[in-house]
Write a protein that holds these residues in place. Sequence first.
Motif, PDB file in Angstrom:
ATOM      1  N   GLU A 157       5.120  10.139   0.141  1.00 41.60           N
ATOM      2  CA  GLU A 157       6.410  10.687  -0.614  1.00 41.60           C
ATOM      3  C   GLU A 157       7.711   9.882  -0.089  1.00 41.60           C
ATOM      4  OE1 GLU A 157       4.284  12.573   1.110  1.00 41.60           O
ATOM      5  OE2 GLU A 157       3.171  13.644  -0.547  1.00 41.60           O
ATOM      6  N   GLY A 158       7.471   8.992   0.595  1.00 38.61           N
ATOM      7  CA  GLY A 158       8.424   8.103   0.938  1.00 38.61           C
ATOM      8  C   GLY A 158       9.373   8.682   2.128  1.00 38.61           C
ATOM      9  N   GLU A 159       9.019   9.735   2.694  1.00 33.44           N
ATOM     10  CA  GLU A 159       9.839  10.365   3.783  1.00 33.44           C
ATOM     11  C   GLU A 159       9.637   9.599   5.106  1.00 33.44           C
ATOM     12  OE1 GLU A 159      10.472  14.960   5.754  1.00 33.44           O
ATOM     13  OE2 GLU A 159       8.619  14.590   4.488  1.00 33.44           O
ATOM     14  N   LEU A 160      10.539   9.580   6.052  1.00 35.44           N
ATOM     15  CA  LEU A 160      10.573   9.128   7.100  1.00 35.44           C
ATOM     16  C   LEU A 160       9.777  10.064   8.225  1.00 35.44           C
ATOM     17  CD1 LEU A 160      11.515   6.424   8.847  1.00 35.44           C
ATOM     18  CD2 LEU A 160      13.263   8.141   9.700  1.00 35.44           C
ATOM     19  N   VAL A 169       0.820  -1.253   0.034  1.00 35.66           N
ATOM     20  CA  VAL A 169       0.010   0.041   0.116  1.00 35.66           C
ATOM     21  C   VAL A 169       1.008   1.422   0.099  1.00 35.66           C
ATOM     22  CG1 VAL A 169      -1.504   1.226   1.322  1.00 35.66           C
ATOM     23  CG2 VAL A 169      -1.952  -1.085   0.945  1.00 35.66           C
ATOM     24  N   GLN A 170       2.024   1.315   0.928  1.00 32.53           N
ATOM     25  CA  GLN A 170       2.826   2.238   0.953  1.00 32.53           C
ATOM     26  C   GLN A 170       3.626   2.531  -0.639  1.00 32.53           C
ATOM     27  OE1 GLN A 170       3.120   4.614   3.132  1.00 32.53           O
ATOM     28  NE2 GLN A 170       2.592   3.671   5.006  1.00 32.53           N
ATOM     29  N   ALA A 202       1.739   6.844  -6.664  1.00 33.14           N
ATOM     30  CA  ALA A 202       0.659   7.728  -7.121  1.00 33.14           C
ATOM     31  C   ALA A 202       1.108   9.098  -7.147  1.00 33.14           C
ATOM     32  CB  ALA A 202      -0.597   7.391  -6.077  1.00 33.14           C
ATOM     33  N   VAL A 203       1.992   9.519  -6.169  1.00 33.77           N
ATOM     34  CA  VAL A 203       2.576  10.951  -6.056  1.00 33.77           C
ATOM     35  C   VAL A 203       3.258  11.199  -6.903  1.00 33.77           C
ATOM     36  CG1 VAL A 203       4.156  12.161  -4.532  1.00 33.77           C
ATOM     37  CG2 VAL A 203       2.283  10.846  -3.346  1.00 33.77           C
ATOM     38  N   LEU A 204       4.422  10.111  -7.505  1.00 33.71           N
ATOM     39  CA  LEU A 204       5.267  10.227  -8.388  1.00 33.71           C
ATOM     40  C   LEU A 204       4.433  10.383  -9.790  1.00 33.71           C
ATOM     41  CD1 LEU A 204       7.790   7.510  -7.494  1.00 33.71           C
ATOM     42  CD2 LEU A 204       8.106   9.959  -7.481  1.00 33.71           C
ATOM     43  N   LEU A 240      -1.864   1.886 -12.263  1.00 39.70           N
ATOM     44  CA  LEU A 240      -1.550   2.170 -11.000  1.00 39.70           C
ATOM     45  C   LEU A 240      -2.628   2.125 -10.175  1.00 39.70           C
ATOM     46  CD1 LEU A 240       1.680   4.275 -11.388  1.00 39.70           C
ATOM     47  CD2 LEU A 240       1.680   2.229 -10.586  1.00 39.70           C
ATOM     48  N   GLY A 241      -3.575   2.817 -10.913  1.00 37.08           N
ATOM     49  CA  GLY A 241      -4.954   2.828  -9.807  1.00 37.08           C
ATOM     50  C   GLY A 241      -5.240   1.475  -9.609  1.00 37.08           C
TER      51      GLY A 241
END
Length: 614
Positions: free
Chosen positions: A591-594, A247-248, A254-256, A280-281
């Motif tokens: 966005e992949g940020e911690l 899911v992540q 999706a953001v990219l 992707l959807g």
Amino acid sequence: MLKDFVVESLELATNVEEHLLSLERNPGDLEILNAVFRAFHTIKGGAGFVNLPAMVSACHMTENLFDALRTGKASVTPVAIEAALQASGFVASQLTELSNGAAPESLSAMPAELEEILKQAIEGRSAPVVATPSVAPASVQAKTTPATSNSSPNTDHQLDWEGMYEAVTGIHVAKEAASVQTPVAMQATPPSSGETIQSHAPAVATPTPKTASPATKSTSTAPAKEESIRIDAVKLDALLEVAGESVQAANQAAVLLEKLQEFKLEGTAASLMSTLAETLGRASRYSTELQRATLSTRMQPVGRLFQKFPRLVRELAKDLGKDIDLQISGAETEVDRVVVDSLYDPLVHMLRNSLDHGIEADRSAAGKPNKAVIGLKAWQEASSVMIEVMDDGKGMDPDFLRQKAVSKGLIGEHEAQSIDEALQLVFLPGFSTKEVASSVSGRGVGMDVVKTAVEKHRGTIRISSTMGVGTRFLIRLPIELSIIPTMLVRTSDTALALPMAVVERVVELPETFSEVGGAPVMRDQGRPLPVLSLASVLGYEPGAERVGIVMAVPKPYILSVEAVEGTADLVIKPLTAIHTNGVTGTARSAEGELVLVVGLSFLLEGCRATATAA
């Protein structure tokens, strides 16, 4: 219920052995002493409930030993370690026999050698003791005792290899009708790591060998239809983690994609972009459905847990000579199976305390009906499950609790001045209001276990009590442990997540604040609320924090941050290797940020770190 007790207690007995070996290396470690003490206390309580007198005796004597060790009346000597190891070995031996199908009444009495060495350790004598085979360490038994046989060979319970082959392959093996029997291996108690997943298909009745007709015996080759399967919980947890990560990954993709669509594309590139967006959807929908399906396999009604308590309360009430009406509601409320499993010990201790401490011995003198009421209730509230244990007893005197804690040296004379703080003293390790320990309570261990178990799963517990009216314990736990709804905020250039369970709303902060006692205060909806800087309480350098989050907690306050960046359901990875003030886990944003996840207990306590027992 006996199976549940055996599975849970075997795990405790194994952990005890590890703790004892650590204690031998670190004799002054009070946390290990408390952990071993709690383990024997918990096993003793369950053993008494399912009527295992030898196990109760061994655990009770070992409790006495560790009570002496932690109070300094006895020392951690080789004899003490050996005595505790033999006691844990004896307990594990009996539990293993039970897991292999032995009847409780067939278990042996506590060996005289074990009783003698425990007495030696308690009295501080150092006479050498030779370990007996009957009390081998738990780990040895676990490795050497087959799961399909009793503690001694029994020719009447040899494995039915033909039956097992037939059950697995569906191929009938010709044999005499008299030898047809259910394979012993198929009857064995499941391992502690197992997890049952029920399907919704109707059950299929299977005739027993005694009632089956001869024709059935000779012609039936297909095994009975299985309506449930047992899956190792570790595998289920791994599946959930993979589903969460998928899911992540879909969210990040999706953001990219959204950023790529800002570029003007034509022709084949535009067509490929459209197809990519559709693909992707679809992948995102499927990964979300996979995650939900996996989560549903972990959800269980708390009624599975609640059904264990009526008999427990009945037996304890009988022992104490009290008339109790246990009222249960909300048993259908579902929660993560890990939460269900972890709640047994806390609820047992709270029910014992209500029976022993809360309910008056002479209710007529207090003008109350002879039959007392203890309530056990569960309900869902937002993303949390609430569990309440209440009684209509004498209530808790905060002044008395404060005096007890001071006299035991647990707090200073000027601490815990408010009523709420005084009531929370019952959760301190070693706190008890009873002068003499009994088989029900009074060793100052129960409520410590409660708080430790609840906070381990990102939960909180609060107490409210009125003298002469009764006491109410309220536990709040996340319904699902690995995914929680959060508000994403930023302060000191750090991405943080706050559990939505304690977020009321977002407000704009003024340039300057009023002050009360030198601390900033802001009036919100007619009430003055203290303003705390999230950066400051976490140890960061504060910046321009102009956004406030009103916290929905028992003592409301406003938490100031630099920015609010929305909400998200995050897959939480708990912090295990390090301890960071106020932070309990990490996650990844879309966005992949911690992202650092701020602890629920930390926020509920007004951003104050609370000491948690081991």
